[in-house]
Design a protein around this motif. Structure first.
Motif, PDB file in Angstrom:
ATOM      1  N   ARG A 293      -0.379 -22.308  52.338  1.00  0.00           N
ATOM      2  CA  ARG A 293       0.339 -21.909  51.121  1.00  0.00           C
ATOM      3  C   ARG A 293      -0.442 -20.879  50.317  1.00  0.00           C
ATOM      4  NH1 ARG A 293       2.487 -27.966  49.419  1.00  0.00           N
ATOM      5  NH2 ARG A 293       4.344 -27.941  50.742  1.00  0.00           N
ATOM      6  N   GLU A 294      -1.769 -20.997  50.300  1.00  0.00           N
ATOM      7  CA  GLU A 294      -2.600 -19.992  49.623  1.00  0.00           C
ATOM      8  C   GLU A 294      -2.420 -18.628  50.276  1.00  0.00           C
ATOM      9  OE1 GLU A 294      -5.300 -20.135  46.819  1.00  0.00           O
ATOM     10  OE2 GLU A 294      -3.479 -21.334  46.560  1.00  0.00           O
TER      11      GLU A 294
ATOM     12  N   TYR B  89       0.886 -17.132  49.383  1.00  0.00           N
ATOM     13  CA  TYR B  89       0.940 -16.640  48.002  1.00  0.00           C
ATOM     14  C   TYR B  89       0.270 -15.281  47.881  1.00  0.00           C
ATOM     15  CZ  TYR B  89       0.339 -16.058  43.022  1.00  0.00           C
ATOM     16  OH  TYR B  89       0.366 -15.549  41.753  1.00  0.00           O
TER      17      TYR B  89
ATOM     18  N   GLN C 243     -11.570 -21.863  46.904  1.00  0.00           N
ATOM     19  CA  GLN C 243     -11.308 -20.528  46.353  1.00  0.00           C
ATOM     20  C   GLN C 243     -11.542 -19.523  47.468  1.00  0.00           C
ATOM     21  OE1 GLN C 243      -9.997 -20.184  43.574  1.00  0.00           O
ATOM     22  NE2 GLN C 243     -10.429 -22.098  42.514  1.00  0.00           N
TER      23      GLN C 243
ATOM     24  N   GLN D  51       0.540 -24.184  42.961  1.00  0.00           N
ATOM     25  CA  GLN D  51       0.104 -23.100  43.827  1.00  0.00           C
ATOM     26  C   GLN D  51       1.161 -22.007  43.907  1.00  0.00           C
ATOM     27  OE1 GLN D  51      -0.890 -25.260  47.572  1.00  0.00           O
ATOM     28  NE2 GLN D  51      -2.166 -23.484  47.990  1.00  0.00           N
ATOM     29  N   ASP D  52       2.425 -22.417  43.938  1.00  0.00           N
ATOM     30  CA  ASP D  52       3.502 -21.453  44.171  1.00  0.00           C
ATOM     31  C   ASP D  52       4.817 -22.133  43.838  1.00  0.00           C
ATOM     32  OD1 ASP D  52       3.754 -18.995  46.906  1.00  0.00           O
ATOM     33  OD2 ASP D  52       4.816 -19.126  44.989  1.00  0.00           O
TER      34      ASP D  52
ATOM     35  N   VAL E 202       5.000 -26.163  44.430  1.00  0.00           N
ATOM     36  CA  VAL E 202       4.106 -26.748  45.435  1.00  0.00           C
ATOM     37  C   VAL E 202       2.665 -26.732  44.954  1.00  0.00           C
ATOM     38  CG1 VAL E 202       5.599 -26.233  47.401  1.00  0.00           C
ATOM     39  CG2 VAL E 202       3.859 -24.574  46.722  1.00  0.00           C
TER      40      VAL E 202
ATOM     41  N   ARG F 256       2.411 -20.063  39.085  1.00  0.00           N
ATOM     42  CA  ARG F 256       1.125 -20.488  39.638  1.00  0.00           C
ATOM     43  C   ARG F 256       0.066 -20.476  38.541  1.00  0.00           C
ATOM     44  NH1 ARG F 256      -2.096 -20.042  44.639  1.00  0.00           N
ATOM     45  NH2 ARG F 256      -4.211 -19.424  44.060  1.00  0.00           N
TER      46      ARG F 256
ATOM     47  N   ALA G 166      -9.260 -23.848  40.041  1.00  0.00           N
ATOM     48  CA  ALA G 166      -8.079 -24.455  40.695  1.00  0.00           C
ATOM     49  C   ALA G 166      -7.143 -23.299  41.062  1.00  0.00           C
ATOM     50  CB  ALA G 166      -7.436 -25.510  39.821  1.00  0.00           C
ATOM     51  N   THR G 167      -5.912 -23.267  40.563  1.00  0.00           N
ATOM     52  CA  THR G 167      -5.033 -22.159  40.933  1.00  0.00           C
ATOM     53  C   THR G 167      -4.906 -21.128  39.816  1.00  0.00           C
ATOM     54  OG1 THR G 167      -3.126 -23.435  40.184  1.00  0.00           O
ATOM     55  CG2 THR G 167      -3.635 -23.504  42.545  1.00  0.00           C
TER      56      THR G 167
ATOM     57  N   GLN H  12      -6.092 -17.953  37.631  1.00  0.00           N
ATOM     58  CA  GLN H  12      -6.942 -16.778  37.763  1.00  0.00           C
ATOM     59  C   GLN H  12      -6.668 -15.881  36.571  1.00  0.00           C
ATOM     60  OE1 GLN H  12      -6.965 -14.796  41.539  1.00  0.00           O
ATOM     61  NE2 GLN H  12      -8.077 -13.015  40.749  1.00  0.00           N
TER      62      GLN H  12
END
Lengths: 265, 429
Positions: A16-17, A20, A162, B242-243, B254, B314, B354-355, B357
């Protein structure tokens, strides 16, 4: 959560990362058990339909059973299948007299051509650390420069989930969601999920393939394991390493490293 | 096959997957990490015969001395120069469980690779050469382990053969390392300091006649005593998004549950935006589940789908209604710098936790220290160099949510990026 749940969750997180961060993504599918598991994990990550292509690098020398499996399951799973071949090298008669040259031409070069043609920024690959000492050194998100080279002497740090989230122009990122899985984890997971696997892995006439690729460079092992349960039992007691039957690992001690430095999987 | 013949592995239970423990091996260069790992694999019959053959052949091609270190150093440069450049993972097993060893390089210049490896470990084995004693990377690695929150440490005092297997020397080094690690806030139980000789096999898998004065465990027995990390019970919910996917007309958020649990029908509050919402159900491949726990990668569908699509993205984190993270745009944290290009105050960087940024800049660099001597270099500084550690005051462009590293590590650890390269890691207190 048991061990398989943890492995699965980590892999789904990584997939999933990658999705994205990278618009132009593809999953490399070699039709083997690891990449089929990876495709399965992609299906899980996206709740059914994988939203990017499955790329098969075809050397033309694969086992016929693999081609049949590929065609059947790309349809069943609704995959956007892309098959890439180095047609020029094949027309010129390339085959595996010299493993380094052949693997490089028919796999690595074919991959390069596919990346150039489709503009992929990142690729999901099913390699694992325990497959080979060189792969043990990999990162989850591993950059490749425009010459496809792997700068293993200066890899990016990877801390705490990360990951590298941008590819420079003309470069691409290799993403390895199965890095932390061991060979037996894959089989336990295949059993649990009932993931379809090509018949080559199951024993016929006292032999089966533990690792598959081209017909010319794969040797079967002695085995009577013709079910997933028996394969697991065999794995828990064997001492031989998984890729012992793969000729390109043996050509000279550093063949795998040289291949990988040139952009191999 | 002679001495290279691998020992037969007994038949084991095959229905359940055994427990797996991941530990990192750290320590100063040439104190014997790679040899130790090779010895562990050999003594537990974890090396397949073809690998044993490869090692034997490699040693012959080199200078004829069988060396276990070859087992890990698979990069050509490493074998030729006999140094470890990057971290790798290798697997072995004992009667009790499976192990993953993370080998970390011992050179100062490869510290970022040691850090990468350590962030995946549940425990650490710190190796010290009995003859040389504590050296620069011994201190540095010990200190890094304390920052990274690795609390289970075993100390292995190696090369006992070089000091004539003397108890006095062992005790001397044991006291020095225990004291030093204590200064970093790390407690090493006395029984977890083990004398060995990896090269010859003394006290690694089996007790040695060369150490008659030693009454403690072998290294393998000590490894079997380590416990895998398990999160404390009932932590508050943290699910970083995340998305957002559109699947068959549904809007699915998700992510992986970082801490706590989440269930269908539960009301949650998203931070940093502060908006609350109710979870309709939890989605997995093939259907729904009533509840999800820490570590699970899931999808959640909210009762108000339009809200999800319009207001969330996200970086937002679904949190416990009753226990909030810290929300703000100023963070004070312990940061270790990993780039050859030093940090400058006020330069444009990115903060990733985490997610989340966000762009950030560093306002203050305080308590800067040399990570091996632990000497304070100056009070406040204008720059931070590779391998140095400091307390940074970071200002982010926009609000973010964090928890302290000690309470919820997943939400209290972060990296700093410069032009899409990770240049530092840090923890929030």
């Amino acid at each position: 959560m048991d061990r398989l749940d943890e492995l699965e969750s980590q892999s789904i997180y990584i997939i999933r990362e990658a999705y994205y961060h990278y618009q132009k993504l593809a999953v490399l599918w070699s039709i083997g058990k690891d990449s089929s598991t990876l495709v399965w994990l992609c299906r899980k990550a996206f709740f059914g339909k994988v939203p990017f292509p499955a790329l098969h690098i075809d050397t033309s020398y694969k086992f016929p059973q693999m081609y049949r499996f590929r065609d059947e399951y790309s349809k069943k799973w609704g995959l956007n299948l892309v098959v890439a071949r180095n047609e020029a090298a094949l027309a010129a008669g390339m085959k595996c007299d010299k493993k380094l040259e052949c693997c490089n031409a028919l796999k690595t070069e074919a991959l390069k051509q596919a990346i150039a043609k489709y503009g992929f920024e990142a690729l999901l690959l099913g390699i694992r650390r325990d497959e080979h000492g060189i792969r043990a050194k990999e990162r989850y998100f591993s950059p490749r420069d425009e010459k496809f080279q792997w700068d293993y002497q200066d890899q990016p740090p990877e801390l705490w989930d990360q990951y590298k989230n941008q590819a420079q122009e003309k470069t691409h990122i290799r993403v390895h969601p199965l890095l932390h899985w061991r060979e037996k984890d894959i089989w336990y997971y295949i059993r649990r999920e009932q993931i379809p696997i090509t018949e080559l892995y199951f024993a016929k006439n006292g032999k089966r393939y533990r690792s598959i690729g081209c017909t010319s460079c794969c040797s079967p092992v002695d085995s009577d394991a013709d079910t997933v349960d028996k394969i697991i039992e065999e794995l828990e007691t064997t001492n031989t390493s998984e890729r012992a039957g793969r000729a390109q690992d043996k050509e000279d001690t550093y063949t795998m490293q040289k291949l990988r430095a040139l952009g191999y999987m | 096959m002679g001495k290279w013949e691998s020992k037969k592995v007994g038949k084991e239970k095959i229905d359940t997957m055994r427990e797996n423990l991941k530990f990192v091996v750290v320590g100063h260069v040439d104190h014997g990490k790679s040899t130790l790992i090779g010895r562990l694999l050999y003594d537990t019959a974890s090396l397949p015969p073809d690998k044993m053959e490869e090692v034997r052949r490699m040693s012959e091609e080199a200078d004829g001395v069988p060396e276990f270190a070859f087992v890990m150093d698979h990069l050509e440069e490493e074998r030729r120069n006999r140094i470890t450049i990057d971290t790798a993972q290798i697997f072995f097993k004992t009667g009790r469980r499976d192990y993953t060893i993370i080998d970390a390089p011992g050179h100062k210049q490869f510290l970022k690779n040691m850090i990468t490896g350590s962030t995946q470990a549940e425990a650490a084995v710190l190796l010290v050469d009995a003859q040389e004693g504590l050296r620069e990377q011994t201190h540095r690695h010990g200190y890094m382990l304390s920052i990274l929150g690795i609390k289970q440490i075993m100390v292995v005092i190696n090369k006992m053969d070089l000091v004539g297997y003397q108890q006095e020397r062992f005790t001397e080094v044991k006291e020095a390392i225990t004291r030093r690690l204590g200064e970093f806030g790390l407690t090493v139980p006395s029984e977890m300091v083990i004398p060995i000789c990896a090269r010859l096999g003394d006290n690694v898998a089996s007790a040695s006649g060369n150490l008659p004065w030693y009454e403690g465990m072998t290294m393998l027995a000590a490894l079997d005593k380590l416990t895998p990390t398990s999160a404390p019970q009932s932590r508050p919910l943290r699910l970083p998004i995340q998305d957002i996917y559109q699947i068959d007309g549904e809007t699915v958020l998700v992510g992986r549950v970082a801490s706590g649990t989440i269930a269908g029908g539960q009301e949650v509050i998203f931070h940093p935006s502060g908006k609350s919402a109710t979870v309709d159900y939890i989605k997995v491949f093939g259907g729904k589940i009533p509840q999800a726990q820490e570590g699970q990668s899931i999808g959640i569908v909210l009762k108000n789908a339009a809200f999800a699509l319009k207001a969330l993205k996200r970086g937002e984190t679904a949190c416990d209604m009753a226990a909030s993270p810290t929300i703000g745009n100023t963070i004070v944290a312990t940061v270790f710098w990993m780039s050859g290009v030093p940090l400058q105050k006020a330069e444009n960087l990115d903060f990733k936790c985490a997610t989340q940024q966000v762009p950030c800049t560093v306002k203050k660099i305080a308590n800067r220290i040399n990570s091996s001597s632990l000497e304070r270099i100056q009070g406040d500084a204008n720059e931070l160099r590779e391998t140095e550690v400091a307390q940074l005051t970071i200002k982010t462009d926009g609000y973010i949510c964090t928890d302290s590293f000690d309470s919820i590590p997943e939400m209290g650890r972060f990296v700093i990026m410069r032009d899409n390269d990770t240049v530092a890691g840090g923890v929030v207190h």
